[in-house]
Design an enzyme around this catalytic site. Structure first.
Site, mmCIF file in Angstrom:
data_model
loop_
_atom_site.group_PDB
_atom_site.id
_atom_site.type_symbol
_atom_site.label_atom_id
_atom_site.label_comp_id
_atom_site.label_asym_id
_atom_site.label_seq_id
_atom_site.Cartn_x
_atom_site.Cartn_y
_atom_site.Cartn_z
ATOM 1 N N GLN A 74 34.395 46.483 50.191
ATOM 2 C CA GLN A 74 35.389 46.953 49.226
ATOM 3 C C GLN A 74 34.737 47.575 47.988
ATOM 4 O O GLN A 74 33.555 47.345 47.718
ATOM 5 C CB GLN A 74 36.251 45.780 48.767
ATOM 6 C CG GLN A 74 37.145 45.191 49.830
ATOM 7 C CD GLN A 74 37.997 44.070 49.251
ATOM 8 O OE1 GLN A 74 37.895 42.932 49.678
ATOM 9 N NE2 GLN A 74 38.831 44.396 48.274
ATOM 10 N N HIS A 75 35.527 48.319 47.260
ATOM 11 C CA HIS A 75 35.261 48.746 45.873
ATOM 12 C C HIS A 75 34.237 49.874 45.659
ATOM 13 O O HIS A 75 34.223 50.473 44.590
ATOM 14 C CB HIS A 75 34.783 47.578 44.981
ATOM 15 C CG HIS A 75 35.600 46.337 45.059
ATOM 16 N ND1 HIS A 75 36.909 46.280 44.654
ATOM 17 C CD2 HIS A 75 35.279 45.080 45.475
ATOM 18 C CE1 HIS A 75 37.362 45.034 44.832
ATOM 19 N NE2 HIS A 75 36.396 44.302 45.335
ATOM 20 N N ASP A 226 36.895 45.091 54.157
ATOM 21 C CA ASP A 226 36.355 44.124 55.135
ATOM 22 C C ASP A 226 37.107 42.794 55.123
ATOM 23 O O ASP A 226 37.385 42.217 56.182
ATOM 24 C CB ASP A 226 34.835 43.931 54.987
ATOM 25 C CG ASP A 226 34.373 43.586 53.576
ATOM 26 O OD1 ASP A 226 35.219 43.436 52.662
ATOM 27 O OD2 ASP A 226 33.150 43.457 53.382
HETATM 28 O O1 LIG Z 1 33.840 42.850 46.716
HETATM 29 C C1 LIG Z 1 34.180 42.150 47.643
HETATM 30 C C2 LIG Z 1 35.540 41.548 47.686
HETATM 31 O O2 LIG Z 1 36.328 41.888 46.575
HETATM 32 C C3 LIG Z 1 33.214 41.868 48.747
HETATM 33 O O3 LIG Z 1 33.687 40.894 49.625
HETATM 34 C C4 LIG Z 1 32.867 43.158 49.456
HETATM 35 O O4 LIG Z 1 33.983 43.575 50.215
HETATM 36 C C5 LIG Z 1 31.603 43.052 50.285
HETATM 37 O O5 LIG Z 1 31.717 42.156 51.344
HETATM 38 P P1 LIG Z 1 30.485 41.667 52.253
HETATM 39 O O6 LIG Z 1 29.692 42.867 52.611
HETATM 40 O O7 LIG Z 1 29.726 40.650 51.498
HETATM 41 O O8 LIG Z 1 31.142 41.070 53.465
#
Ligand SMILES: O=C(CO)[C@@H](O)[C@H](O)COP(=O)(O)O
Ligand SMILES: Nc1ncnc2c1ncn2[C@@H]1O[C@H](COP(=O)(O)OP(=O)(O)O)[C@@H](O)[C@H]1O
Length: 470
Positions: A74-75, A226
């Site tokens: 995300q983000h 994700d």
């Molecule tokens: O920033 C967030 C949730 O807001 C993280 O959960 C990212 O989405 C990355 O996830 P992973 O790569 O650690 O699974």
């Protein structure tokens, strides 16, 4: 039905550390082929690296696949110019350089409550909107070239279809300029954050709407973030809370009404089905264990053995694992600390145990926070890379104080993306019913665990207050 009638769908998880691909039977969800490729270990990444990882991970796997879906970390801020070229490397969710921008933006809109009301979340450095502000302030000439802003999964989906950029409400809800409650962008917030600039944003698709087709005719679904994809794979319902231990540690449930937590602990995201997904996220999860294993010069299996050889509470040793700064609590500049060292307790076993307990305590605080947002917590479903750790599986019920199930080991994010692809292909009102086996391996905390878990969590909070005043 013979194998010639099998319809295949593919799901892609383009997460922080790697790309994983699952090719599944569209009717049952049975995994038939898998692939994987690593990502660079940095917090700003040329999106071309994700494309290379995608092509490498899918190499030879997509023959006969009727639909594909992409879920992404995300983000991340992906900026694209008029000609479709990337303007600068993407800034990832775990890049904390925009911490000051987050604080400035929070104040400009009228404080945390105003943000929670506007977009369901209070921005921290992870959110896309803060990265755009950072870029406007530090790289104004590059910012002037930005015609479009996308998220990692939007960009990959766009590359697959070659059509107009699209996204879904789940991933859009992590930008800081999309209101999950209203289902609409807040372009005023985006423009204000980006120094008066008006970049184009991807169109937000409905959960089962298709993004388009690849040049060879494979249907491409909307994709999502994700965590939203994992929720879709696990089909979580009332009483289920997912704890994901990847690069990030996340705690989330799914509910019918939007969350808006003005403390900023819980982000009020949308999910991938039309509902909502309140989520708390830490910056330090699986890598706390890999870093501790490196320090002790042991493999992960030996770290597990050491942690399980120590007593609960690690004889008074507490580790605050803010190794990459922290997001929840919002301490972007923090470093890790170890408390309670004595000559008698300074053993590899206690350090290993303190690392596992410290990582889990951060998530236990997130669990409490999502509970306060009205999510009922009857059991935790433990997923992500570090859910494979035997010590984590054993210690989690004690630290969380609720039963913990470890779903059949699988790449749940990629499976959720595949399920979304199957849904878009079927065009049905609900996603296809896939087999999910979450309850079979439930570990319950014992009566003794409850007391020890309370003591471990309390010591973690006291240590945190002592150093960080939170
Ligand atoms: O920033 C967030 C949730 O807001 C993280 O959960 C990212 O989405 C990355 O996830 P992973 O790569 O650690 O699974
Ligand atoms: N048995 C294990 N014990 C602890 N950590 C593990 C284990 N297996 C994998 N990991 C860690 O899990 C992480 C990868 O998890 P994953 O969920 O794929 O991350 P991400 O989605 O952030 O890319 C890596 O840091 C890896 O070292």
């Amino acid at each position: 039905m013979n194998s010639n009638d099998e319809v295949l769908v593919a799901g892609v998880d383009s997460s922080t550390q790697s790309t994983k691909v699952m090719v599944c039977d569209a009717r049952t969800g049975t995994v038939v082929r898998t692939g994987r490729a690593e990502h660079p270990d940095t917090t700003e990444v040329d999106p071309g690296e994700w494309w290379s990882a995608f092509t490498s991970a899918t190499g030879g796997l997509l023959d006969g696949v009727a639909a594909i879906g992409v879920a992404g970390q995300q983000h991340g801020m992906v900026t694209v110019d008029d000609g479709g070229a990337v303007v600068r490397p993407a800034l990832l969710w775990n890049d904390t350089r925009s911490a000051k921008a987050a604080a400035d933006l929070t104040e400009e809109l009228g404080g945390p409550q105003a943000w929670a009301d506007a977009v369901g979340s209070v921005p921290v450095a992870s959110f896309t909107v803060t990265k755009l502000r950072w870029m406007a302030e530090h790289e104004p000439e590059l910012a002037d070239r930005v015609a479009r802003v996308m998220l990692p999964h939007d960009w990959l989906t766009w590359r697959l279809t070659g059509g107009d950029p699209v996204t879904d409400r789940g991933d859009a809800s992590g930008t800081g300029y999309f209101s999950p409650a209203k289902g609409a962008y807040r372009t005023d917030i985006l423009t204000q954050a980006f120094g008066g600039r008006h970049p184009e944003l991807p169109r937000v698709l409905d959960p089962a709407e298709a993004a388009g087709h690849t040049p060879d005719g494979t249907l491409v679904s909307a994709g999502t973030g994700d965590n939203m994809a994992a929720a879709l794979a696990l089909e979580i319902g009332d009483g289920d809370v997912v704890v994901s231990l990847g690069t990030s540690g996340t705690v989330f449930g799914v509910c019918e009404t939007p969350a808006a937590d003005p403390t900023g602990t819980v982000a009020g995201f949308a999910d991938a089905t039309g509902r909502f997904l309140p989520l708390a996220c830490t910056l330090n999860a699986a890598r706390v264990l890999t870093a501790t294993a490196r320090l002790l010069n042991v493999e992960l299996a030996e770290l597990d053995r050491l942690a399980l050889a120590a007593d609960p509470g690690a004889e008074g040793l507490t580790l605050l694992p803010y190794l990459d700064g922290e997001r929840t609590p919002n301490l972007p500049e923090a470093a890790g600390s170890v408390f309670g060292l004595r000559r008698a307790n300074m053993t590899p076993e206690n350090l290993a145990r303190a690392a596992v307990e410290g990582m889990l305590c951060g998530l236990a605080a997130g669990l409490e926070a999502v509970r306060e947002q009205g999510i009922s917590v009857r059991r935790v479903l433990l997923i992500g890379g570090a859910a494979q750790s035997q010590s984590v599986r054993t210690i989690a019920p004690m630290v969380f104080g609720v039963p913990v199930a470890v779903p059949e080991p699988a790449e749940h994010v990629a499976i959720g993306a595949a399920r979304q692809a199957a849904w878009a292909l079927a065009g049905t009102p609900e996603p296809p019913a896939w087999q999910t086996d979450v309850a079979s391996r439930l570990a319950e905390p014992t009566a003794g665990d409850a007391e020890q878990g309370e003591r471990i969590r309390q010591r973690h909070l006291e240590s945190r207050a002592l150093v960080h005043n939170v």
